[in-house]
Design a protein around this motif. Sequence first.
Motif, mmCIF file in Angstrom:
data_model
loop_
_atom_site.group_PDB
_atom_site.id
_atom_site.type_symbol
_atom_site.label_atom_id
_atom_site.label_comp_id
_atom_site.label_asym_id
_atom_site.label_seq_id
_atom_site.Cartn_x
_atom_site.Cartn_y
_atom_site.Cartn_z
ATOM 1 N N GLN A 1 0.823 -1.208 0.000
ATOM 2 C CA GLN A 1 0.000 0.000 0.000
ATOM 3 C C GLN A 1 0.855 1.256 0.000
ATOM 4 N N ASN A 2 1.952 1.208 0.724
ATOM 5 C CA ASN A 2 2.837 2.379 0.783
ATOM 6 C C ASN A 2 3.422 2.716 -0.579
ATOM 7 N N GLY A 3 3.602 1.711 -1.417
ATOM 8 C CA GLY A 3 4.193 1.939 -2.727
ATOM 9 C C GLY A 3 3.199 2.106 -3.859
ATOM 10 N N ASP A 4 1.910 2.036 -3.532
ATOM 11 C CA ASP A 4 0.856 2.130 -4.556
ATOM 12 C C ASP A 4 0.345 3.569 -4.653
ATOM 13 N N LYS A 5 0.590 4.207 -5.781
ATOM 14 C CA LYS A 5 0.195 5.603 -5.947
ATOM 15 C C LYS A 5 -1.316 5.807 -5.863
ATOM 16 N N LYS A 6 -2.082 4.748 -6.069
ATOM 17 C CA LYS A 6 -3.538 4.850 -6.002
ATOM 18 C C LYS A 6 -4.078 4.637 -4.579
ATOM 19 N N SER A 7 -3.202 4.267 -3.668
ATOM 20 C CA SER A 7 -3.624 3.955 -2.303
ATOM 21 C C SER A 7 -3.647 5.209 -1.431
ATOM 22 N N TYR B 1 -2.713 5.273 1.416
ATOM 23 C CA TYR B 1 -1.553 5.123 2.286
ATOM 24 C C TYR B 1 -0.233 5.413 1.557
ATOM 25 N N TYR B 2 -0.306 5.818 0.327
ATOM 26 C CA TYR B 2 0.892 6.013 -0.483
ATOM 27 C C TYR B 2 1.891 6.959 0.196
ATOM 28 N N ASN B 3 3.093 6.460 0.426
ATOM 29 C CA ASN B 3 4.184 7.215 1.051
ATOM 30 C C ASN B 3 3.842 7.739 2.458
ATOM 31 N N LYS B 4 2.892 7.081 3.136
ATOM 32 C CA LYS B 4 2.514 7.497 4.492
ATOM 33 C C LYS B 4 2.896 6.462 5.546
#
Length: 306
Positions: free
Chosen positions: A141-147, A149-152
């Motif tokens: 999820q951290n690496g998914d730009k559509k999530s 949670y992206y980069n969080k």
Amino acid sequence: MIRKQFMFTFLILIIIATLKPPTLLAQPAATSVQANLRVVEDGGTGPYRAVMLTETTLATHTVFRPKDLSAFGKKNKLPIIAWGNGACANSPWEHVNFLSEVSSYGFLVVAIGPMPQEREKGGGKSTSSQLIDAINWAIAQNGDKKSPYYNKIDVTKIAVSGMSCGGLQTLEVASDPRVSTVVVCNSGIFTTPGNGKSAMPNLTKDNLKKLHTPTLYLMGGEKDIAYHNGMDDYNRINHVPVFMANMEVGHGGTYSQPHGGEFAKVATAWYQWQLKGDKKAGKLFTGNPAGLAQNPNWRFEKKNMP
């Protein structure tokens, strides 16, 4: 004539008005999304109001996280906590107060099992591998730009934790090199592997040698059925920092108490210290005696710790 027209119009309006409620009731879609998101108690005492929810990308688990994710990003990320339940249950229903409270301090908690509905006691059995599923999902999820949670998410700060059977599941996966810390609650490895209970991980005391991170044990005192197993674990662990805390409440701990009770306070401080580098929270466990000595509810021992 005018009066008759008025009465006719008036009757038509009454008929229309009586038809509106069924029309409104026939639109459940507006609430269907909210049915998969709920605030436990008041969302916790931490700085971030927590919610419990189902994520469609991981419907096999329950997520606890701050409701407002806008507070998180490059300078303030969510560490990951994977949680295993007591009785190897495939539901965190017994621990929702505890997990919501922990999450309100800025953690992404991913617990084994689908989200329990109000007053529902979830069933089914779980496996240790579901803790790894939780970690893998959070990292993805951290690496998914559509999530959302992206980069969080802080994918370098990961805890595995669990209660009773969930504690054994925790010890089974604790060797994963991505794990930063371990929290074992009301649990310990049986001297006789598995103790005849097929649902539990079939561990031996040799599994303790695979621990590679600071480890916290939270036990319920001598009335806790896992007390002797947990204390034996502690006595055998000599290669990593380990803290053993006991509160005389028995095997059930304080998870269902408001905001998770004392167990949540101690566990949260440990997570803050180990996963966020919070030295103030760490004072509960450091020093001679450790700060926890000021709390009469607890007795403790520690090794390989300042």
